[in-house]
Design an enzyme around this catalytic site. Structure first.
Site, mmCIF file in Angstrom:
data_model
loop_
_atom_site.group_PDB
_atom_site.id
_atom_site.type_symbol
_atom_site.label_atom_id
_atom_site.label_comp_id
_atom_site.label_asym_id
_atom_site.label_seq_id
_atom_site.Cartn_x
_atom_site.Cartn_y
_atom_site.Cartn_z
ATOM 1 N N ASP A 1 -0.007 16.999 9.208
ATOM 2 C CA ASP A 1 0.542 17.285 7.874
ATOM 3 C C ASP A 1 1.177 18.674 7.769
ATOM 4 O OD1 ASP A 1 -0.732 14.835 7.507
ATOM 5 O OD2 ASP A 1 -2.476 15.724 6.516
ATOM 6 N N GLU B 1 -6.710 18.240 5.438
ATOM 7 C CA GLU B 1 -5.500 17.421 5.443
ATOM 8 C C GLU B 1 -4.517 18.005 4.425
ATOM 9 O OE1 GLU B 1 -6.779 12.963 6.626
ATOM 10 O OE2 GLU B 1 -7.164 13.410 4.543
ATOM 11 N N ASP C 1 -10.966 16.044 3.920
ATOM 12 C CA ASP C 1 -11.205 14.705 4.441
ATOM 13 C C ASP C 1 -12.657 14.277 4.201
ATOM 14 O OD1 ASP C 1 -10.515 12.382 5.682
ATOM 15 O OD2 ASP C 1 -10.621 13.167 7.721
ATOM 16 N N TRP D 1 -4.230 0.116 3.880
ATOM 17 C CA TRP D 1 -3.667 1.082 4.841
ATOM 18 C C TRP D 1 -3.457 0.419 6.191
ATOM 19 C CZ3 TRP D 1 -4.889 3.835 9.385
ATOM 20 C CH2 TRP D 1 -4.143 5.015 9.585
ATOM 21 N N THR E 1 2.167 12.065 7.258
ATOM 22 C CA THR E 1 2.616 12.985 6.217
ATOM 23 C C THR E 1 3.414 14.178 6.734
ATOM 24 O OG1 THR E 1 1.134 12.341 4.479
ATOM 25 C CG2 THR E 1 1.596 14.675 4.609
ATOM 26 N N ASP F 1 -0.145 9.177 0.598
ATOM 27 C CA ASP F 1 0.374 10.512 0.260
ATOM 28 C C ASP F 1 1.862 10.578 -0.126
ATOM 29 O OD1 ASP F 1 -1.919 10.553 1.790
ATOM 30 O OD2 ASP F 1 -1.229 12.084 3.170
ATOM 31 N N TRP G 1 0.818 -1.230 0.000
ATOM 32 C CA TRP G 1 0.000 0.000 0.000
ATOM 33 C C TRP G 1 0.845 1.271 0.000
ATOM 34 C CZ3 TRP G 1 -5.023 1.813 0.089
ATOM 35 C CH2 TRP G 1 -5.213 3.115 0.581
ATOM 36 N N MET G 2 0.392 2.267 -0.767
ATOM 37 C CA MET G 2 0.982 3.604 -0.724
ATOM 38 C C MET G 2 -0.153 4.614 -0.599
ATOM 39 S SD MET G 2 3.278 5.509 -3.656
ATOM 40 C CE MET G 2 2.029 5.346 -4.932
HETATM 41 C C1 FRU Z 1 -4.083 11.919 3.981
HETATM 42 C C2 FRU Z 1 -3.684 11.410 5.357
HETATM 43 C C3 FRU Z 1 -2.933 12.449 6.139
HETATM 44 C C4 FRU Z 1 -2.160 11.618 7.122
HETATM 45 C C5 FRU Z 1 -1.813 10.397 6.313
HETATM 46 C C6 FRU Z 1 -1.840 9.115 7.077
HETATM 47 O O1 FRU Z 1 -4.340 10.883 3.089
HETATM 48 O O2 FRU Z 1 -4.824 10.961 6.071
HETATM 49 O O3 FRU Z 1 -3.758 13.420 6.748
HETATM 50 O O4 FRU Z 1 -1.012 12.285 7.586
HETATM 51 O O5 FRU Z 1 -2.764 10.333 5.259
HETATM 52 O O6 FRU Z 1 -1.441 8.031 6.275
#
Ligand code: FRU
Length: 530
Positions: free
Chosen positions: A146, A200, A233, A46, A82, A22, A19-20
């Site tokens: 973030d 985010e 979000d 995730w 992030t 941000d 998984w990938m």
């Molecule tokens: C956005 C997010 C960020 C958080 C990260 C966690 O997709 O939810 O806000 O830092 O991904 O993986």
């Protein structure tokens, strides 16, 4: 090898497996582009996130490196989330990232390269005094994440912004610091928009009003506008607005309050989220990265063994002609993958017809096209003001006098599967034309467990401009750009019948009244080394 391997892409960045999400800390450092990213090394879903890491000389071909940061401290035990990189005046690099603590509190942490002379930046050190920031009073412990790249204040300090929310109002907090270890919270916010929910991955950067070059994040002055971007979000889209930054107050105001962040323009009207820009000092440009998620099922992702990819990096500039939107365009390096060009000049497509475009294979393409509709037809039509809407109207199958027309990509011979990317032109009672740019996933796959939405929005077309589009096709992703990048749409599609060299390309005109004249260059795209 897996039956679904062909869905992997040829020139979009993705890890070898799992998984990938941000993009994190993108930066050009000692001759290398670095891309870090939210990575779950244990599964294609995730989970406990670490920072994956890859480097490139050209933003196209990538070398995968070891995980840069693991969940090995109490302050990031639930995830190394992030963050962003800042290059200091002496060339040193610092990173601020969000840690989800052992108690799932969102805090900000400082990290830096263990060996700044290593251009590959393999080893990272976390500052022993972490966390450097905890949620301030009034902010929920799960709404503080973030941090951006830092920029300079008029007093010579560094400034960052961090997204959050208060009730349903999306906000961006502002902090000043001199050393990235102690921070001062400003009284005011960078910006707030009621009803938009949690912000985010906020991004904040200057764009030049005069020039085509990008600007380093600290640049300010009369020749500059500032962009605020937030990833919402609540609706999972990246929204931006253009405005004016008051450096003394640390406050930003949108040029047009009706197009404020979260209620106005989007970077992309398809699948595009948690994006982040960086200033590329080697080419004086601002480059945008974005996470493109899957729109199939989690079960398919587990079956494939991977999930998500990065959009082709795009340069960002202010649209000098409109001054009211940005322009996004694939970085020029992507053109090096072009091969086998086919040219179609002044093809006339009558109303209600479809033209197969004979090219050897159509799973990896770069398509650049200009369209003209018939002026005589336009002039004799009565206008109406029934609003068109790509998303709410009936997609590529719904016919109007002046559209839809465009391409069907990743198509099978009999169009059992195809993804139309098209313009729809509407004439108002005032005689003016409005142009819409859309992508229709409804028939993109015979599978019934994938997303089949219709995407799109209006695109500004100025007097004297031809309609133009560019489409990058790469197996399971289609990135489309209208009017040189004023409106963009990214589609994830999962055709089941266009495997290998079976994919076809069609030009169509589903309008009832106008003929369309198209001039097209199509390149096949080589595969990048990823
Ligand atoms: C956005 C997010 C960020 C958080 C990260 C966690 O997709 O939810 O806000 O830092 O991904 O993986």
């Amino acid at each position: 090898s897996n039956m679904l391997d062909w869905q992997r892409t040829a020139f979009h960045f993705q890890p070898k497996k799992n998984w990938m999400n941000d993009p994190n800390g993108p930066v050009f450092y000692k001759g290398w582009y670095h891309l870090f990213y939210q990575y779950h090394p244990d599964a294609p879903v995730w989970g406990k996130i670490v920072w994956g890491h890859a480097v490139s000389k050209d933003l196209i071909n990538w070398r995968h490196l070891p995980i840069a940061m693991e969940t090995d401290q109490w302050y990031d035990e639930q995830g190394v989330w992030t963050g962003s990189a800042t290059i200091l005046p002496d060339g040193q690099l610092v990173v601020l990232y969000t840690g989800s603590t052992n108690e799932s509190v969102q805090v900000q942490n400082l990290a830096y390269p263990a060996d700044p002379s290593d251009p590959l930046l393999i080893k990272w050190v976390k500052y022993p005094g972490n966390p450097v920031l905890v949620p301030p009073p009034g902010i929920d412990t799960k709404d503080f994440r973030d941090p951006t790249t830092a920029w300079k204040t008029p007093e010579g300090k560094w400034r960052i912004t961090i997204g959050s929310k208060i009730n349903k109002t999306g906000i961006s907090l502002v902090y000043d610091t001199e050393d990235f270890k102690t921070f001062e919270l400003l009284d005011g916010l960078l910006h707030a928009v009621p009803g938009t929910g949690m912000w985010e991955c906020v991004d904040f950067y200057p764009v030049s009003k005069q020039n085509e070059n990008g600007l380093d994040t600290s640049v300010d002055g009369p020749g500059v506008k500032h962009v605020v971007k937030a990833s919402m979000d609540d609706d999972r889209n990246d929204y931006y607005a253009i405005g004016t930054y008051d450096a003394h107050k640390g406050k930003w105001t949108p040029d047009n309050p009706t197009l404020d962040v979260g209620i106005g323009l989007r970077y992309d009207y398809g699948i595009y989220y948690a994006s982040k820009t960086f200033y590329d000092q080697s080419k004086q440009r601002r480059v945008l990265w974005s996470w493109i998620k899957e729109t199939d099922t989690e079960a398919s992702d587990i079956n494939k063994g991977w999930a998500s990819l990065m959009g082709v990096p795009r340069t960002i500039v202010l649209d000098k002609k409109t001054q009211s939107n940005i322009i996004q365009w694939p970085v020029e390096e992507i053109n090096r993958l072009r091969t086998n060009m086919t040219v179609f000049k002044n093809i006339v497509v009558e109303a209600g017809s479809i033209v197969p475009l004979s090219i050897p294979a159509a799973s990896q393409l770069d398509i650049v096209a200009e369209f003209e509709i018939d002026e005589k037809t336009v002039n004799r039509l009565n206008g109406d003001d029934v609003g068109y809407d790509c998303v709410k109207n009936g997609g590529a199958a719904e016919r109007g006098a002046l559209g839809p027309f465009g391409f069907s990509v990743l198509a099978t011979e009999g169009l059992k599967e195809h993804t139309p990317v098209y313009f729809y032109v509407a004439k108002g009672v005032d005689g003016n034309l409005q142009t819409f740019f859309c992508a229709d996933q409804a028939r993109s796959s015979t599978a019934n467990d994938v997303d089949k939405s219709i995407y799109g929005s209006i695109v500004p077309v100025l007097k004297g401009e031809k309609l133009s589009m560019r489409i990058l096709v790469d197996h399971s992703i289609v990135e489309s750009f209208a009017q040189e990048g004023r409106t963009c749409i990214t589609s994830r599609v999962y055709p089941t019948k266009t495997i290998n060299n079976n994919a076809r390309l069609f030009l169509f005109n589903n309008a009832t009244a106008t003929k369309v004249t198209a001039s097209i260059n199509v390149w096949q795209m080589n595969s990048a080394h990823i």
